[in-house]
Structures are given as structure tokens and as C-alpha cells.
Enzyme design. Structure first.
Site, mmCIF file in Angstrom:
data_model
loop_
_atom_site.group_PDB
_atom_site.id
_atom_site.type_symbol
_atom_site.label_atom_id
_atom_site.label_comp_id
_atom_site.label_asym_id
_atom_site.label_seq_id
_atom_site.Cartn_x
_atom_site.Cartn_y
_atom_site.Cartn_z
ATOM 1 C CG LEU A 187 -1.255 4.557 6.995
ATOM 2 C CD1 LEU A 187 -1.856 5.453 8.068
ATOM 3 C CD2 LEU A 187 -1.490 3.098 7.360
ATOM 4 C CG HIS A 207 -2.514 6.290 15.190
ATOM 5 N ND1 HIS A 207 -3.632 5.873 14.529
ATOM 6 C CD2 HIS A 207 -2.721 7.582 15.506
ATOM 7 C CE1 HIS A 207 -4.469 6.884 14.440
ATOM 8 N NE2 HIS A 207 -3.951 7.923 15.023
ATOM 9 C CG HIS A 252 -8.709 5.281 18.171
ATOM 10 N ND1 HIS A 252 -7.619 4.524 17.838
ATOM 11 C CD2 HIS A 252 -9.068 5.935 17.042
ATOM 12 C CE1 HIS A 252 -7.327 4.724 16.553
ATOM 13 N NE2 HIS A 252 -8.203 5.569 16.063
ATOM 14 C CE LYS A 262 -14.591 10.850 10.327
ATOM 15 N NZ LYS A 262 -13.230 11.340 10.628
ATOM 16 N N GLY A 318 0.843 -1.212 0.000
ATOM 17 C CA GLY A 318 0.000 0.000 0.000
ATOM 18 C C GLY A 318 0.866 1.246 0.000
ATOM 19 C CB ALA A 319 4.376 1.698 -1.086
ATOM 20 C CE LYS A 351 -8.630 3.552 12.655
ATOM 21 N NZ LYS A 351 -9.677 4.371 12.936
ATOM 22 C CE LYS A 354 -6.737 15.864 15.481
ATOM 23 N NZ LYS A 354 -7.349 14.554 15.498
HETATM 24 P P1 NDP Z 1 -5.512 4.044 0.177
HETATM 25 O O1 NDP Z 1 -6.770 3.667 -0.518
HETATM 26 O O2 NDP Z 1 -5.063 5.453 0.121
HETATM 27 O O3 NDP Z 1 -4.319 3.153 -0.392
HETATM 28 C C1 NDP Z 1 -4.480 1.775 -0.649
HETATM 29 C C2 NDP Z 1 -3.176 1.175 -1.118
HETATM 30 O O4 NDP Z 1 -3.380 -0.203 -1.369
HETATM 31 C C3 NDP Z 1 -2.618 1.782 -2.372
HETATM 32 O O5 NDP Z 1 -1.222 1.819 -2.304
HETATM 33 C C4 NDP Z 1 -3.057 0.789 -3.455
HETATM 34 O O6 NDP Z 1 -2.135 0.696 -4.528
HETATM 35 C C5 NDP Z 1 -2.958 -0.499 -2.706
HETATM 36 N N1 NDP Z 1 -3.836 -1.500 -3.313
HETATM 37 C C6 NDP Z 1 -5.188 -1.491 -3.314
HETATM 38 N N2 NDP Z 1 -5.652 -2.574 -3.979
HETATM 39 C C7 NDP Z 1 -4.565 -3.269 -4.388
HETATM 40 C C8 NDP Z 1 -4.380 -4.492 -5.128
HETATM 41 N N3 NDP Z 1 -5.413 -5.183 -5.542
HETATM 42 N N4 NDP Z 1 -3.132 -4.905 -5.387
HETATM 43 C C9 NDP Z 1 -2.064 -4.191 -4.950
HETATM 44 N N5 NDP Z 1 -2.171 -3.011 -4.263
HETATM 45 C C10 NDP Z 1 -3.403 -2.579 -3.991
HETATM 46 O O7 NDP Z 1 -5.663 3.553 1.684
HETATM 47 P P2 NDP Z 1 -5.060 4.197 3.011
HETATM 48 O O8 NDP Z 1 -3.611 4.421 2.817
HETATM 49 O O9 NDP Z 1 -5.889 5.343 3.441
HETATM 50 O O10 NDP Z 1 -5.326 3.061 4.092
HETATM 51 C C11 NDP Z 1 -4.623 1.846 4.089
HETATM 52 C C12 NDP Z 1 -5.034 1.027 5.316
HETATM 53 O O11 NDP Z 1 -4.692 1.733 6.487
HETATM 54 C C13 NDP Z 1 -6.538 0.771 5.395
HETATM 55 O O12 NDP Z 1 -6.756 -0.466 5.963
HETATM 56 C C14 NDP Z 1 -7.021 1.838 6.369
HETATM 57 O O13 NDP Z 1 -8.175 1.418 7.058
HETATM 58 C C15 NDP Z 1 -5.833 1.922 7.309
HETATM 59 N N6 NDP Z 1 -5.717 3.211 7.971
HETATM 60 C C16 NDP Z 1 -5.561 4.344 7.245
HETATM 61 C C17 NDP Z 1 -5.426 5.564 7.883
HETATM 62 C C18 NDP Z 1 -5.209 6.818 7.120
HETATM 63 O O14 NDP Z 1 -5.050 7.871 7.776
HETATM 64 N N7 NDP Z 1 -5.193 6.793 5.783
HETATM 65 C C19 NDP Z 1 -5.464 5.659 9.371
HETATM 66 C C20 NDP Z 1 -5.590 4.382 10.032
HETATM 67 C C21 NDP Z 1 -5.723 3.219 9.352
HETATM 68 P P3 NDP Z 1 -2.409 1.368 -5.966
HETATM 69 O O15 NDP Z 1 -2.417 2.840 -5.718
HETATM 70 O O16 NDP Z 1 -1.246 0.942 -6.756
HETATM 71 O O17 NDP Z 1 -3.730 0.849 -6.424
#
Ligand code: NDP
Length: 518
Positions: free
Chosen positions: A50, A213, A275, A375, A45-46, A183, A380
Site C-alpha cells: 500500500l 479510498h 465500498h 473479480k 507498514g512503510a 480497511k 474493470k
Molecule cells: P503488506 O503485507 O504489503 O505490508 C505489511 C507491512 O506491515 C509491511 O511494511 C511490514 O513490514 C509491516 N509489518 C507486518 N508485520 C509487522 C510487525 N510484526 N512489526 C512491524 N511491521 C510489520 O500489506 P499491504 O501494504 O498490502 O496492506 C496494508 C494494510 O492496508 C492492510 O490492512 C490492508 O488490508 C490495507 N489495504 C491495502 C491495500 C493495497 O492495495 N495493498 C488496499 C486497501 C487496504 P516488513 O516488511 O518490515 O515486515
């Protein structure tokens, strides 16, 4: 007490005249952390939010301060195709505003690998790539797999890692291997249990780090220190002296760009299952005999096990749900939840909830815990408020017609990182009048050292294999089994829409919240 002249002079300077700094007289008791071994972190999910907002800055800051070693391998993995250079540019953009003096060295540790989450070949290719990258840098092959991906992929990624031999510790060229799960951990008891079963197929519980976190925030960690490193609070910390406890986590932001997730989750899954339950456990738990992860988790689990289940009747009395309509926050007009992009225009997803909880054990019998989160509220702010009972008899009542206010201990988590105690004093002057005053402690008082951001702390703890600030499986499942009937009630009841109280954005929640706590 040391009665030497030197010490007494120091005592007089410090305590009586307030001259010396607190560092002269206080003892700093910090847990010593061992050296950090070389490791590889693979972030699934790079390319996501997040990673960009939290994980990349946390890793860079740890690198900048020397908390993690030079011999580091960071592999970003996601669906998109991009080169290492493109990935480095993305991360660099995410770090804008940071001290970039170490960027070039840090960037040389960054790599990118496109991965399909349901493709075994993709994971075999990743495994091969890791072996190449780790050569000479991470001889033991220590690895962290961080799942910053949609929760629907947690199971398949852990399964694929297992099948590719990447979950095995001290085998296949691996040293220790850890998996970090963000989460939400499931969306109800059934899905959480299923997820735990899948994770356990390839990873032992000691390899699994379920991150919350919130737990890594300094002020949240401090709840245990306040309660158990001081002798004066614990004797008062029970039904004998406490009238009620309020745990409030207010956000001024709306749903932002996470409508798809939030429509599914709502405030109960987003805030309460994780939380809020952790803040409740820290406030209510018994003192563990030692500050060790399993000892602390055991005490938290006992709290979760003691939560009084809701009957159908209780729920009507004990649960208040709301949703924000349009309003103004910080002088700026903002749309209502149903007008937010990606939200169903007739959505009945709650963005506000208040729950009254009782803990059926000896210490807390009959003491209500009010948990409130929402929300688009006015500000906050996160606080734990301990409301003590009033003085049993007010000798001032007959004379002055005045009632003394009850003492309140406020543990400020955010933004005011403080501990504040209110008490009654005499108003100066000829008349005998009471007034409430506050004794405040600011968390950063007399401290100028570095403060770790919550994600930095969580990452460093994971590298060191310390589970203290992470969820254990039984805690997750106990909380879901408590919240399942609440979710069932608010999602499946016939009068679901009617039970939702609307509140203007920028307010302190639905009007009904006023009477909720009385
Ligand atoms: P995003 O939707 O922004 O990012 C999702 C990531 O997963 C992207 O890098 C995407 O890659 C990758 N991905 C999705 N589907 C696939 C697939 N089929 N194969 C390979 N890669 C895939 O999500 P967030 O970063 O917001 O959240 C990630 C996790 O963290 C979730 O579980 C969320 O609940 C949790 N979280 C997030 C927070 C936040 O502040 N954002 C806070 C706390 C928890 P690509 O772009 O290449 O599709």
C-alpha cells in the site's frame, strides 16, 4: 435573469449558438480549503504494498503541487531494518515515471525507523526520534499515524501509541494527533466493535480516520452534487418513479499477490462491507441540511439502519455467490481462483457476489437495490444504474407493437467518469419507430485543471481534520450487523460448496446472475 443587452448576447452565443466556453456561464462553487499546517506523518507498514503503490506517490504528488508544506516529516516504520538512505531509495523506485524535479527536497523529509509493533520500548524510541526530527520543522508537533499494516496489528499499534503518550493532543509536545486506519475495520460485528473499543481507549472519535479510498474518488463525491445541487432529480428519486437500482463494481484482475488476505476476506468483506455499502448510502440517503461531515454521516447511518434484515429464506433468493474458474481476460489465458498461488485448491471463498437489498423506509419501500461485485470479470468498471419505471401507458403499443424502454440514468464511477441518461426518441424517417438515445456528460468536460487521486484527497482531508469522506464508528457497526447474517449463511451453511456458482474468468459472472435481477 439579467436582461441587459450584453448578457443576452452572451446567452445567445452560449446557449443558442454554443460558442462560448462553459466557464463563461457557469459558476464554480468550490469549498475553500485553509492553509495546511506543518505536520509529521508516520506510516506503519512503510515497506508494504500500500505504501509503495499508493501512499508514497500520493504524498509526493501533494508535495509536488505545493498542497503540503515544505516543513514536512515523513517517517516510515516497519519491522525490517534499513537506513534512511535505503528507505529513500525504495520510495524513489516507487515513484518511477513521475516528475522528479522536487525529489531531492522531498527525500530530505523522509526518514525510517524500525519498529516492533508489540514492543513498548520501540514506541518510546519512536517518540524520542520524532521530537528530534520535528525540531524547527513542526513546532506544534501535529502528527498523523497511518496504519498500513495487517489488520491484526491495528489494536496493538494504537495501544502502544497511547502508552507512549503519542495519542495525546496538545500535550507531550504533540499538537493535533490523528490515526488513519485502513480497511478492513474488523471481520464481523464483534471484531469491529472490539477494534473500536481499543482505538477509543487512546483516541477520540474525532482523531480516528477510517479510510475508504472509494469515497474520495471524484465521481463518488459527485453523487451528492448530482442529487442535491440540482432540483430536477430529487422529485423523481423514490419508489414513485424508480423501478430498481443496480450498483456494479467489476474488477478484471484476480486475487494477484493478496491470496492470504483474500482467502480470509472473500468478496463480501473485501467489497461489500465498505465500498458497496457507501455507494448504496450515497444513492439512497436523504438530503442532509448542510454539507458537514456529521450531517452527512447521520443520513448515511439512517440508510444503514433501514436495511431490511435477511431471513434465512430471503438469503437463498437474495444472495448469489460465485468463484472464477480459468478463462481469458483481454485475450490472455488466466488461471482459476483455486489455481492461484497461495489459494487453497478446494477453496470455497466467493470472488463474486450479487445481493438484492431492500431499504425499509418511505422513500424506497419495495424498490430492489442489486449490488454486484466480482473479480476476474470481463472489464474493470464501477457504475450506479438508476432504472426508472416504464411510462405508465404506452400509446405506441397498439399501433406499432413497440414498447418504449424505461429511462436509465447511469452514474459512471470508473473508468467512464460520466453521467448518462437514456431516453426514447423518434427514429428519423417516414415510419414512426422509437429508438433509445443517450445524453452523456463526461466528468472532465470543459475542465483541464488538476484532479486529485483518491489517496491524495483522503490524505489532504485527514491533514485538515475533515471527516466527510471517512467512516464513522456507527456506520461501520451498522453495516457489519447487516452483513453478519449473510456471512454466517455463506460461511457456515451445510451446502456451502453447492451454493457457489463457478464462472469463467473474463465473463460477466455466473450464468445464474442473468436471472438474479429478473
Ligand atoms: P503488506 O503485507 O504489503 O505490508 C505489511 C507491512 O506491515 C509491511 O511494511 C511490514 O513490514 C509491516 N509489518 C507486518 N508485520 C509487522 C510487525 N510484526 N512489526 C512491524 N511491521 C510489520 O500489506 P499491504 O501494504 O498490502 O496492506 C496494508 C494494510 O492496508 C492492510 O490492512 C490492508 O488490508 C490495507 N489495504 C491495502 C491495500 C493495497 O492495495 N495493498 C488496499 C486497501 C487496504 P516488513 O516488511 O518490515 O515486515
Amino acid at each position: 435573469m439579467d436582461f441587459s443587452r450584453q448578457n443576452l448576447e452572451k446567452y445567445i452565443d452560449t446557449v443558442v449558438q454554443g460558442k462560448a466556453s462553459s466557464a463563461d456561464f457557469s459558476t464554480e462553487a468550490c469549498l475553500v480549503e485553509g492553509p495546511v499546517e506543518p505536520f509529521t506523518i508516520v506510516i506503519f507498514g512503510a515497506t508494504g504494498d500500500l505504501t509503495t503503490r499508493k501512499l508514497a506517490p500520493a504524498l509526493y504528488n501533494l508535495y509536488l503541487t505545493g498542497a503540503i508544506p515544505d516543513s514536512l516529516v515523513i517517517v516510515g516504520a516497519a519491522r525490517s531494518r534499513m537506513s534512511h538512505t535505503e528507505f529513500r531509495d525504495r520510495i524513489k523506485t516507487a515513484l518511477i515515471g513521475t516528475d522528479m524535479s522536487m525529489w531531492d527536497r522531498f527525500a530530505s523529509s523522509l526518514y525510517y525507523q524500525s519498529v516492533q509493533f508489540n514492543s513498548p520500548d520501540s514506541f518510546l524510541a519512536l517518540s524520542k526520534e520524532l521530537q528530534t526530527l520535528e525540531k524547527g520543522l513542526n513546532p506544534k508537533g501535529n502528527k498523523i499515524f497511518y496504519l498500513a499494516i495487517p489488520p491484526s496489528f491495528y489494536a496493538s499499534v494504537s495501544e502502544m501509541l497511547g502508552k507512549a503518550g503519542l495519542s495525546l493532543e496538545n500535550q507531550n509536545g504533540n499538537g493535533w494527533v490523528r490515526i488513519v486506519v485502513e480497511k478492513p475495520f474488523g471481520r464481523d460485528l464483534k471484531t469491529a466493535t472490539d477494534l473500536n473499543e481499543t482505538l477509543h481507549r487512546h483516541f477520540g472519535e474525532d482523531q480516528i480516520f477510517r479510510i475508504d479510498h472509494y469515497l474520495a474518488k471524484e465521481t463518488v463525491q459527485n453523487v451528492l452534487m448530482l442529487r442535491f445541487a440540482n432540483a430536477i432529480f430529487e422529485p423523481l428519486w423514490s419508489r414513485m418513479f424508480i423501478d430498481n437500482v443496480q450498483i456494479i463494481a467489476a474488477e478484471s484482475l484476480g486475487v494477484e499477490n493478496r491470496a492470504e488476505y483474500y482467502e480470509e476476506a472473500g468478496v463480501l468483506r473485501d467489497m461489500f462491507q465498505n465500498h458497496m455499502m457507501q455507494l448504496l448510502a450515497l444513492t439512497a440517503m436523504e438530503p442532509p441540511s448542510r454539507l458537514q461531515p456529521d450531517f452527512v454521516q447521520d443520513e448515511k447511518s439512517k440508510v444503514f439502519r433501514s436495511l431490511r434484515p435477511f431471513s434465512e429464506w430471503d438469503l437463498k433468493e437474495s444472495l448469489l455467490l460465485g468463484q472464477y474458474s480459468s478463462g481469458a481476460v483481454d485475450g490472455k489465458n488466466v488461471p482459476g481462483y483455486r489455481e492461484e498461488p497461495g489459494v487453497n485448491p478446494v477453496s470455497i471463498t466467493p470472488t463474486f457476489a450479487g445481493i438484492r437489498i431492500f431499504i425499509d423506509n418511505w422513500r424506497w419501500h419495495g424498490v430492489p437495490f442489486y449490488l454486484v461485485s466480482g473479480k476476474r470479470l470481463a472489464k474493470k468498471m464501477t457504475e450506479i444504474i438508476i432504472c426508472f419505471k416504464k411510462a405508465p401507458h404506452s400509446m405506441f403499443r397498439g399501433i406499432l407493437g413497440e414498447m418504449a424502454s424505461a429511462n436509465i440514468l447511469t452514474l459512471g464511477i470508473y473508468p467512464d467518469e460520466k453521467i448518462s441518461l437514456s431516453f426514447e426518441t423518434k427514429n428519423p424517417g417516414a415510419r414512426v419507430c422509437l429508438r433509445s438515445v443517450r445524453m452523456d456528460f463526461d466528468y472532465r468536460q470543459n475542465y483541464n485543471g488538476p484532479v486529485l487521486d483518491a489517496y491524495e484527497k483522503a490524505i489532504i482531508d485527514c491533514i485538515q481534520g475533515d471527516h466527510m469522506l471517512f467512516w464513522r464508528q456507527d456506520g461501520v457497526e451498522l453495516c457489519w450487523s447487516f452483513l453478519d447474517p449473510v456471512l454466517e449463511d455463506c460461511e457456515n451453511c451445510a451446502d456451502q460448496g453447492r451454493r457457489l456458482h463457478f464462472y469463467p474468468a473474463g465473463s460477466w459472472g455466473p450464468e445464474a446472475a442473468e436471472s438474479f435481477k429478473s
